[in-house]
Design a protein around this motif. Structure first.
Motif, PDB file in Angstrom:
ATOM      1  N   ASN A   1       2.009  16.175  -2.298  1.00 26.51           N
ATOM      2  CA  ASN A   1       2.193  14.779  -1.883  1.00 26.51           C
ATOM      3  C   ASN A   1       1.124  13.891  -2.510  1.00 26.51           C
ATOM      4  O   ASN A   1      -0.038  14.286  -2.593  1.00 26.51           O
ATOM      5  CB  ASN A   1       2.123  14.669  -0.355  1.00 26.51           C
ATOM      6  CG  ASN A   1       3.266  15.407   0.322  1.00 26.51           C
ATOM      7  OD1 ASN A   1       4.372  15.459  -0.199  1.00 26.51           O
ATOM      8  ND2 ASN A   1       2.992  15.978   1.481  1.00 26.51           N
ATOM      9  N   PRO A   2       1.496  12.686  -2.953  1.00 27.36           N
ATOM     10  CA  PRO A   2       0.518  11.786  -3.601  1.00 27.36           C
ATOM     11  C   PRO A   2      -0.668  11.485  -2.703  1.00 27.36           C
ATOM     12  O   PRO A   2      -0.508  11.233  -1.511  1.00 27.36           O
ATOM     13  CB  PRO A   2       1.342  10.518  -3.869  1.00 27.36           C
ATOM     14  CG  PRO A   2       2.761  10.953  -3.849  1.00 27.36           C
ATOM     15  CD  PRO A   2       2.836  12.095  -2.887  1.00 27.36           C
TER      16      PRO A   2
ATOM     17  N   GLU B   1     -10.485   0.202   7.132  1.00 22.57           N
ATOM     18  CA  GLU B   1      -9.674   1.352   6.733  1.00 22.57           C
ATOM     19  C   GLU B   1      -8.862   1.077   5.468  1.00 22.57           C
ATOM     20  O   GLU B   1      -8.854  -0.026   4.936  1.00 22.57           O
ATOM     21  CB  GLU B   1      -8.727   1.744   7.872  1.00 22.57           C
ATOM     22  CG  GLU B   1      -9.410   2.345   9.077  1.00 22.57           C
ATOM     23  CD  GLU B   1      -8.405   2.851  10.092  1.00 22.57           C
ATOM     24  OE1 GLU B   1      -8.338   4.077  10.291  1.00 22.57           O
ATOM     25  OE2 GLU B   1      -7.692   2.024  10.678  1.00 22.57           O
ATOM     26  N   ASN B   2      -8.177   2.160   5.023  1.00 21.71           N
ATOM     27  CA  ASN B   2      -7.212   2.101   3.915  1.00 21.71           C
ATOM     28  C   ASN B   2      -7.831   1.551   2.632  1.00 21.71           C
ATOM     29  O   ASN B   2      -7.219   0.730   1.940  1.00 21.71           O
ATOM     30  CB  ASN B   2      -5.987   1.273   4.314  1.00 21.71           C
ATOM     31  CG  ASN B   2      -5.274   1.857   5.525  1.00 21.71           C
ATOM     32  OD1 ASN B   2      -5.203   3.068   5.680  1.00 21.71           O
ATOM     33  ND2 ASN B   2      -4.777   0.993   6.391  1.00 21.71           N
ATOM     34  N   ILE B   3      -9.035   2.006   2.318  1.00 21.90           N
ATOM     35  CA  ILE B   3      -9.698   1.632   1.066  1.00 21.90           C
ATOM     36  C   ILE B   3      -9.429   2.719   0.039  1.00 21.90           C
ATOM     37  O   ILE B   3      -9.576   3.902   0.335  1.00 21.90           O
ATOM     38  CB  ILE B   3     -11.215   1.469   1.268  1.00 21.90           C
ATOM     39  CG1 ILE B   3     -11.501   0.496   2.412  1.00 21.90           C
ATOM     40  CG2 ILE B   3     -11.893   1.004  -0.004  1.00 21.90           C
ATOM     41  CD1 ILE B   3     -12.939   0.509   2.878  1.00 21.90           C
TER      42      ILE B   3
ATOM     43  N   ARG C   1       4.664  -3.159   0.584  1.00 19.60           N
ATOM     44  CA  ARG C   1       5.554  -2.922   1.711  1.00 19.60           C
ATOM     45  C   ARG C   1       6.256  -1.575   1.566  1.00 19.60           C
ATOM     46  O   ARG C   1       6.470  -1.104   0.450  1.00 19.60           O
ATOM     47  CB  ARG C   1       6.590  -4.052   1.828  1.00 19.60           C
ATOM     48  CG  ARG C   1       5.961  -5.426   2.014  1.00 19.60           C
ATOM     49  CD  ARG C   1       7.007  -6.526   2.021  1.00 19.60           C
ATOM     50  NE  ARG C   1       6.391  -7.838   2.153  1.00 19.60           N
ATOM     51  CZ  ARG C   1       6.077  -8.407   3.320  1.00 19.60           C
ATOM     52  NH1 ARG C   1       6.372  -7.777   4.449  1.00 19.60           N
ATOM     53  NH2 ARG C   1       5.509  -9.590   3.359  1.00 19.60           N
ATOM     54  N   TYR C   2       6.610  -0.991   2.712  1.00 23.55           N
ATOM     55  CA  TYR C   2       7.291   0.299   2.666  1.00 23.55           C
ATOM     56  C   TYR C   2       8.308   0.405   3.807  1.00 23.55           C
ATOM     57  O   TYR C   2       8.180  -0.245   4.850  1.00 23.55           O
ATOM     58  CB  TYR C   2       6.287   1.452   2.770  1.00 23.55           C
ATOM     59  CG  TYR C   2       5.685   1.623   4.147  1.00 23.55           C
ATOM     60  CD1 TYR C   2       6.225   2.528   5.065  1.00 23.55           C
ATOM     61  CD2 TYR C   2       4.581   0.875   4.547  1.00 23.55           C
ATOM     62  CE1 TYR C   2       5.680   2.682   6.329  1.00 23.55           C
ATOM     63  CE2 TYR C   2       4.025   1.029   5.804  1.00 23.55           C
ATOM     64  CZ  TYR C   2       4.583   1.929   6.688  1.00 23.55           C
ATOM     65  OH  TYR C   2       4.051   2.072   7.937  1.00 23.55           O
TER      66      TYR C   2
ATOM     67  N   ALA D   1      -0.887   9.012   0.882  1.00 27.44           N
ATOM     68  CA  ALA D   1      -0.093   8.338  -0.144  1.00 27.44           C
ATOM     69  C   ALA D   1      -0.052   6.833   0.090  1.00 27.44           C
ATOM     70  O   ALA D   1      -0.181   6.038  -0.844  1.00 27.44           O
ATOM     71  CB  ALA D   1       1.332   8.896  -0.166  1.00 27.44           C
ATOM     72  N   ARG D   2       0.110   6.432   1.348  1.00 26.85           N
ATOM     73  CA  ARG D   2       0.163   4.999   1.651  1.00 26.85           C
ATOM     74  C   ARG D   2      -1.172   4.322   1.373  1.00 26.85           C
ATOM     75  O   ARG D   2      -1.210   3.163   0.962  1.00 26.85           O
ATOM     76  CB  ARG D   2       0.572   4.807   3.121  1.00 26.85           C
ATOM     77  CG  ARG D   2       2.010   5.228   3.398  1.00 26.85           C
ATOM     78  CD  ARG D   2       2.364   5.167   4.870  1.00 26.85           C
ATOM     79  NE  ARG D   2       3.744   5.572   5.108  1.00 26.85           N
ATOM     80  CZ  ARG D   2       4.292   5.706   6.312  1.00 26.85           C
ATOM     81  NH1 ARG D   2       3.555   5.461   7.400  1.00 26.85           N
ATOM     82  NH2 ARG D   2       5.550   6.081   6.433  1.00 26.85           N
ATOM     83  N   THR D   3      -2.264   5.058   1.580  1.00 24.91           N
ATOM     84  CA  THR D   3      -3.586   4.517   1.240  1.00 24.91           C
ATOM     85  C   THR D   3      -3.747   4.418  -0.272  1.00 24.91           C
ATOM     86  O   THR D   3      -4.260   3.420  -0.788  1.00 24.91           O
ATOM     87  CB  THR D   3      -4.694   5.401   1.823  1.00 24.91           C
ATOM     88  OG1 THR D   3      -4.560   5.440   3.244  1.00 24.91           O
ATOM     89  CG2 THR D   3      -6.071   4.855   1.474  1.00 24.91           C
TER      90      THR D   3
END
Length: 630
Positions: free
Chosen positions: A175-176, A487-489, A563-564, A585-587
């Protein structure tokens, strides 16, 4: 009289040895030259250095830097050689070169098994294989998973087991952005795994036990048993186990996340702070022993034995080994009147550890341990002296704050790279929890020392439980505050290096009032900003469909810009599974908002200019008059 400035590499000569060694390790891992090239390189540089020693003295005086260069090149070659030799795949008797699907494998269990949800997990050393009825002695290490039943519950350290099942190569989920588990195991020299059912293995007679590991495992078992008998089985008990001996199997995942979000996860990860406290306790105890405290050899033996016993009792992780080696250098140096620079002690400990195991270089704990300590050594004094505090107690708080800030200065780029977040309240949480965790550790040590007295064990256990409860409440309070964590950096390796260059240049310019360094920091910061802008622009125009590899579940993300839209089993969206499977992956792709433009009809999904059909069950399709482009 003007004081002569002495460069750092003069005061800490081990830094000059460490840099070429690390260079050689990196070259070997990424370029992988063969043994012949490594030996030829090492031999050539060594012969050149020997020949240099017999050159005329005037010529040697004029070309003195050449000798240093040759030594550096020899160390580069040695770094390559150590890395090559540590790789189990290069051994002639490695199991991966011999084992066939029909062979029997004889292994020895090298650790107590760990209970998982559906299996027992354990590491094992390969002793031999049985091929066509004859035994072949081989080496290697396997990761074994036993089906959870009463038969596998009887597995213990030292058991010898006969296995009849095919080896499976350790692979990533794919998974990415996911954790590179294959590389993580490779750095520990584990390349194969086996899942065993009851009929696929049998316990052999006899055991293969080494007395030192057996003693340490038994000591850990007794300590855990003492804690579990005298403390309530909950989050407080799991923190007590982790804080004292680094046992993390019982830790709750949400609690670990709270400690990470507030910037104090180092408290429950055995580190140099714990070993420093043990060193202080041992030093105090030894000073109280009459006559013996004046015998140098006994003092060194007592201190080193205590430090290394604790280091191995906690599992011997790289961060604690770094501290053990560094404190050993300090103890030996101080007792033989050879005080050296703290930079030299740090570099020496890193040099020794990397010679022993070059793959520690990629261990996150090893990296954070050294980076944080270098940050404290470099910046703490400067930060502390920027503000003058008259009050004694506030001054002590400011001193502790300066230590936390200095450690964070050099650790935050690597934390952004590995953990993709930054705790915004780290200063406040460290000010409270570091002294509190120190007190808890002292109480736990007294608790273990007096554990044979039921009355003392009972009340010290309750006190430990109460102190940890207070610490957990504080951590959870800060964790639930708004904006407690950024977060999410997502930053790349190159961006991390550029960020370190910016930090070091700014730090140097502030400490030494150097204008050139400040200008250089602005240039590098500009390059870093351009890189971030380019990445943001690329991600803003991305269009992706990700089909995740999640066992027995459907998980698909349709991504457009930031967006997802998620299509799949709802259980995957739960916090635990999402954190492991979807969030990396979303990060990596920096998506956070819902995608509303995805149109679906029955089994069909219309995304951009594509018509996508998802078939994940038995379906009866009716013939269509016109062919559909899918």
């Amino acid at each position: 009289m003007q004081v002569r400035w002495i460069p750092l590499w003069k005061k800490a000569p081990f830094i000059r040895l460490l840099i070429p060694l690390v260079t050689g390790i990196i070259i070997q891992w990424y370029l992988s030259p063969g043994l012949q090239i490594i030996v030829l390189t090492c031999t050539s540089f060594f012969i050149a250095w020997i020949c240099y020693q017999y050159l005329p003295l005037p010529f040697k005086f004029k070309t003195q830097p050449l000798q240093g260069l040759l030594i550096q090149l020899i160390l580069v070659a040695l770094g390559m050689l150590f890395t090559y030799q540590k790789d189990a795949r290069h051994r002639n008797d490695w199991i991966g070169k011999f084992c066939h699907d029909t062979d029997y494998i004889i292994v020895s269990i090298i650790e107590p098994p760990t209970k998982k949800n559906k299996s027992f997990k354990v590491e094992a050393d390969v002793d031999a294989i049985i091929h066509n009825g004859s035994g072949i002695v081989v080496t290697g290490r396997l990761l074994l998973y036993f089906k959870l039943d009463s038969y596998s519950a009887g597995i213990h350290y030292g058991d010898r087991i006969l296995i009849h099942k095919k080896l499976e190569s350790i692979k990533n989920m794919g998974n990415p952005g996911g954790f590179n588990y294959q590389q993580y195991c490779a750095f520990r020299q584990i390349y194969h795994t086996i899942y065993l059912k009851t009929n696929e293995w049998t316990n052999l007679a006899g055991k293969k036990i080494h007395y030192v590991p057996a003693f340490l495992f038994e000591a850990r078992k007794k300590i855990l048993s003492l804690l579990q008998r005298n403390m309530t089985s909950d989050d407080q008990l799991s923190i007590a186990e982790a804080l004292l001996i680094g046992y993390t199997e019982d830790l709750d995942r949400d609690l670990i996340k709270a400690y990470s979000n507030t910037g104090v996860v180092h408290i429950i990860a055995i580190s140099g702070m714990h070993l420093g406290l043990i060193y202080m306790i041992l030093l105090w105890i030894f000073k109280k022993i009459p006559y013996l405290s004046k015998v140098r050899i006994l003092k060194i033996t007592f201190l080193l034995s205590g430090l290394w016993l604790f280091a191995f009792l906690t599992g011997g992780c790289p961060s604690i080994l770094r501290s053990a080696v560094m404190f050993s250098c300090i103890i030996i140096g101080e007792n033989f009147s050879k005080r050296s620079s703290i930079y030299n002690s740090l570099a020496a400990s890193a040099f020794i550890l990397l010679c022993y195991n070059p793959y520690y270089l990629w261990d996150v704990g090893f990296q954070l341990s050294y980076v944080s300590l270098f940050g404290i050594v470099i910046f703490q004094k400067y930060i502390y002296h920027t503000i003058y505090v008259k009050n004694k107690w506030i001054n002590k708080l400011w001193d502790l704050s300066a230590v936390s800030i200095a450690a964070q200065v050099l650790t935050f780029p690597i934390c952004l790279y590995y953990f993709h977040q930054f705790p915004l309240f780290f200063l406040f949480t460290n000010l409270i929890t570091v002294p509190l965790s120190t007190l808890i550790l002292f109480v736990e040590i007294v608790f273990i020392s007096l554990g044979w007295i039921p009355f003392a064990a009972l009340y010290l256990g309750k006190l430990t439980w109460l102190l940890i409860l207070i610490m957990n409440k504080i951590i959870l309070f800060f964790n639930y505050l708004p904006y407690s964590v950024w977060e999410n950096i997502s930053i790349s390796e190159i961006s991390t290096i550029l960020l370190y260059m910016v930090v070091l240049c700014i730090g140097y310019s502030l400490m030494y009032k150097n204008k050139l360094s400040f200008k250089l920091s602005l240039i590098i910061a500009g390059i870093f900003t351009i890189g971030i802008i380019h990445t943001k622009w690329t991600l803003a125009h991305q269009k992706k469909i990700i089909v995740y590899n999640v066992a027995k579940h459907q998980a698909i993300d349709f991504i457009e810009g930031n967006r997802y839209a998620f299509i799949g089993d709802s259980i995957i969206e739960q916090e635990g599974m999402q954190q492991f499977n979807l969030k990396p992956a979303r990060t990596a792709f920096q998506v956070s908002k819902p995608l509303t433009s995805l149109y679906s009809m029955n089994y069909f999904y219309f995304f951009e200019d594509r018509k996508i059909l998802i078939v994940d069950s038995n379906t009866n399709f009716q013939p269509a008059k016109n062919k559909m482009n899918i």
